[in-house]
Write a protein that holds these residues in place. Structure first.
Motif, mmCIF file in Angstrom:
data_model
loop_
_atom_site.group_PDB
_atom_site.id
_atom_site.type_symbol
_atom_site.label_atom_id
_atom_site.label_comp_id
_atom_site.label_asym_id
_atom_site.label_seq_id
_atom_site.Cartn_x
_atom_site.Cartn_y
_atom_site.Cartn_z
ATOM 1 N N ARG A 92 -80.143 33.460 24.078
ATOM 2 C CA ARG A 92 -80.478 33.461 22.655
ATOM 3 C C ARG A 92 -81.784 34.209 22.395
ATOM 4 O O ARG A 92 -81.931 34.911 21.392
ATOM 5 N N ASP A 95 -81.066 38.010 22.797
ATOM 6 C CA ASP A 95 -80.296 38.499 21.646
ATOM 7 C C ASP A 95 -81.178 38.596 20.403
ATOM 8 O O ASP A 95 -81.106 39.575 19.648
ATOM 9 N N GLY A 96 -81.998 37.574 20.188
ATOM 10 C CA GLY A 96 -82.883 37.585 19.037
ATOM 11 C C GLY A 96 -83.854 38.751 19.078
ATOM 12 O O GLY A 96 -84.127 39.388 18.055
ATOM 13 N N LEU A 123 -77.233 38.994 13.366
ATOM 14 C CA LEU A 123 -78.194 38.141 14.070
ATOM 15 C C LEU A 123 -77.966 36.675 13.745
ATOM 16 O O LEU A 123 -77.892 35.828 14.645
ATOM 17 N N GLN A 127 -76.317 33.558 16.333
ATOM 18 C CA GLN A 127 -76.928 32.265 16.641
ATOM 19 C C GLN A 127 -75.999 31.108 16.249
ATOM 20 O O GLN A 127 -75.890 30.113 16.975
ATOM 21 N N SER A 130 -73.042 30.555 18.788
ATOM 22 C CA SER A 130 -73.446 29.795 19.970
ATOM 23 C C SER A 130 -73.699 28.329 19.633
ATOM 24 O O SER A 130 -73.333 27.431 20.391
ATOM 25 N N TYR A 131 -74.320 28.088 18.477
ATOM 26 C CA TYR A 131 -74.635 26.717 18.095
ATOM 27 C C TYR A 131 -73.370 25.903 17.847
ATOM 28 O O TYR A 131 -73.275 24.746 18.270
ATOM 29 N N ARG A 150 -70.439 37.059 23.045
ATOM 30 C CA ARG A 150 -71.712 37.745 23.284
ATOM 31 C C ARG A 150 -71.518 39.129 23.896
ATOM 32 O O ARG A 150 -72.162 40.098 23.480
#
Length: 200
Positions: A92, A95-96, A123, A127, A130-131, A150
């Motif tokens: 994460r 990626d961020g 973006l 997130q 994944s969450y 991803r």
């Protein structure tokens, strides 16, 4: 999708490297952290300056460390629950940094609001993707479906970025909006998957 089809071929390359690292007493967690730190530094240093092709090459090299930590874990015979949590958290962060650095380039360096919007959507959606999966699994549900996981997201983003850096017209704009649409759609897919898992 890429994880399913590419993993056997990639493992033939990464497994010997992983075994070599284990012989030199390098742990998978070290590989994870080093790859993440280097990816972040490369992204925030190169992309905001508009060095898109160079940035793409360097970031891609360090993102591949994400494949090596799994190879090291297999070669050592243990990965551990903390290793999985660390790997997910570092993914994460990386990626961020990549998306955020390109977002800065789009809005500040090149002043292109539409590219910035597409990057922002991608973006945030990345997130959330994944969450939702993590939260669903914590609740005993399943939310693994998705057209843009991803690996797919990074391939589309970095290919578009690299080609734009080489001067190929339109490719980045197409890549960014395809990525944004696919990412938002994947969020919906995972929410639907979690709901159907509950209902089943």
């Amino acid at each position: 999708m890429l994880n399913v089809f590419a993993r056997p071929s990639v493992s033939r390359i990464t497994d010997p490297v992983g075994a070599w690292l284990v012989r030199h007493r390098v742990s998978p967690n070290v590989v994870t952290v080093v790859g993440t730190v280097c990816s972040v530094v490369a992204a925030v240093t190169l992309f905001p300056r508009g060095w898109l092709f160079t940035g793409t090459l360097v970031v891609t090299v360090f993102l591949l460390f994400d494949l090596l930590d799994g190879a090291v874990a297999r070669a050592s015979g243990h990965g551990g629950d903390f290793g999985a949590v660390l790997d997910a958290g570092c993914d994460r962060i990386a990626d961020g940094a990549v998306f955020g650095s390109l977002l800065w380039w789009a809005l500040v360096t090149s002043g292109n609001e539409m590219r910035g919007l597409a990057l922002l959507l991608s973006l945030v959606a990345a997130q959330v993707i994944s969450y939702v999966k993590a939260r669903a699994e914590a609740q005993g549900l399943s939310a693994t479906a998705g057209v843009a996981e991803r690996a797919e997201r990074l391939v589309v983003l970095l290919v578009g970025t690299g080609l734009h850096g080489l001067g190929v017209p339109y490719v980045l704009d197409v890549a960014l909006w395809v990525l944004a649409a696919a990412s938002v759609f994947t969020v919906v897919q995972r929410l639907v998957g979690a709901y159907r898992s509950r209902a089943g």
